[in-house]
Design an enzyme around this catalytic site. Structure first.
Site: not given
Length: 379
Positions: A362-364
């Site tokens: 997550f968050e890229g």
């Protein structure tokens, strides 16, 4: 074991110590129970809000703690070392406050920011969609101009705090292309907003992750943050900060795994001596410690650049990539130190290994971080 930290002020040292003490007393004792029961720790966020730990990187004039990012991240690391799900939720809440703080009008900030920073409200971030995760410019959720505001129709995915947050940062399409996305501050209870059932996840089970569905939900124009078409700029600005939060969480997970492995290696004996005294295992622990220290130094470097007002987007991606890959490696090695016991749920390292995995996603994803870094090198 306590981390020997270099902090800029005595106040900062006290804050980090407070975070560790609060986490030891209120989070760590119940973490396993709540994770197994998939029970949301509402009381934990109440305590963190009351102690001022939910708003540290925001200005005091709006009810924040006025602390530099390097201090906030080390507080987040301390929380993560006791309970990663809570630390992730704190990071997401901070991420959800960023659009209003950075792009809202003074009137919007006066109206909503104090409640968001006091801990009375918990926020969520709604960027990803079922078909548009890393490719944020491919969003389909639409915001159509209506009398006095917008009608929102579409679906969002992977929302931490979905269904229980008090407000949602929503990114929806108001035009064509990458410049046709806008940001909205959506309150809980909005008519036409519903949520799917919580995802059944590998880890972080105490904090729900859900989808959201907008069925012609009306959002007043006053709740649009920034100008029409400024949404992706707002989203990516917030994500740079959010990636540092996840890097700090990953280091907290890795530090906890290292501590558990070292403690076990000092007690367990084979062939007449403690296993930490066997060179093969001692060197494994040394590599784990080096990985944790290196990851921490990387996120602190990025945070200090942010605090100094320097460009830090690439540094945030480097920190997120390095720290989360380190967390996966360190937790996997911690399970190895425990041997067969590490593969059972009787020992905490099994949960830490499962929790580390999501930090690479997550968050890229870390593949996206490599893309960001390589593009910065290409100029």
């Amino acid at each position: 074991m306590p981390v020997d930290r270099l902090l800029p002020t005595d106040e900062a040292r006290d804050l980090v110590q407070l975070a560790g003490d609060v986490a030891d007393k209120t989070l760590k004792p119940i973490a396993d129970e709540y994770e197994k029961a998939e029970k949301y720790p509402a009381e934990a966020f109440t305590v963190l809000g009351q102690t001022g730990l939910l708003s540290l990187p925001y200005p005091e004039e709006w009810g924040g703690g006025g602390q530099p990012y390097e201090v906030y991240l080390q507080v987040l690391e301390e929380i993560a070392a006791r309970w990663a799900a809570v630390a992730v939720a704190v990071s997401v809440h901070s991420l959800a406050c960023h659009p209003l703080m950075a792009f809202g009008t003074d009137e919007q900030k006066k109206r909503w920011l104090p409640g968001m920073l006091s801990g009375d409200q918990i926020g969520a971030y709604s960027l990803s969609e079922p078909q548009a995760g890393s490719d944020a410019a491919a969003l389909n959720c639409k915001a159509v101009v209506a009398d006095g505001g917008y009608r929102i129709t579409g679906a969002k995915a992977w929302i931490t705090h979905g269904g229980i947050a008090d407000f949602y940062n929503l990114f929806a399409r108001t035009g064509e292309g990458s410049k046709g996305i806008s940001c909205f501050l959506v309150p809980d209870g909005t008519d036409g907003l519903t949520f799917g059932k919580p995802e059944e996840k590998m880890g972080l089970s105490a904090v729900p992750t859900t989808s959201a569905h907008y069925d012609s939900a009306f959002i007043p124009e006053e709740r649009r943050i920034g100008a029409e078409g400024q949404g992706l700029q707002i989203a990516f600005s917030a994500l740079d900060s959010g990636r540092l939060g996840i890097a700090a969480v990953a280091v907290g997970i890795a530090q906890a795994a290292l501590d558990e492995a070292v403690a076990y290696a000092k007690e367990r004996k084979t062939f007449g001596k403690k296993i930490i005294d066997h060179q093969g295992l001692g060197f494994l622990l040394a590599d784990m410690a080096a990985a944790v220290d290196s990851a921490r130094a990387t996120y602190l470097d990025a945070a200090r650049r942010r605090d100094a007002g320097l460009p830090y987007s690439r540094n945030a991606s480097v920190a997120k990539l390095v720290a989360t890959d380190a967390a996966m490696k360190v937790t996997t090695d911690a399970v190895q130190v425990f041997g067969g016991y590490g593969y059972t749920k009787d020992f905490r390292v099994e949960r830490l290994m499962r929790e580390a995995k999501i930090t690479q996603i997550f968050e890229g994803t870390n593949q996206i971080q490599r893309l960001v870094i390589s593009r910065s090198l290409a100029g």
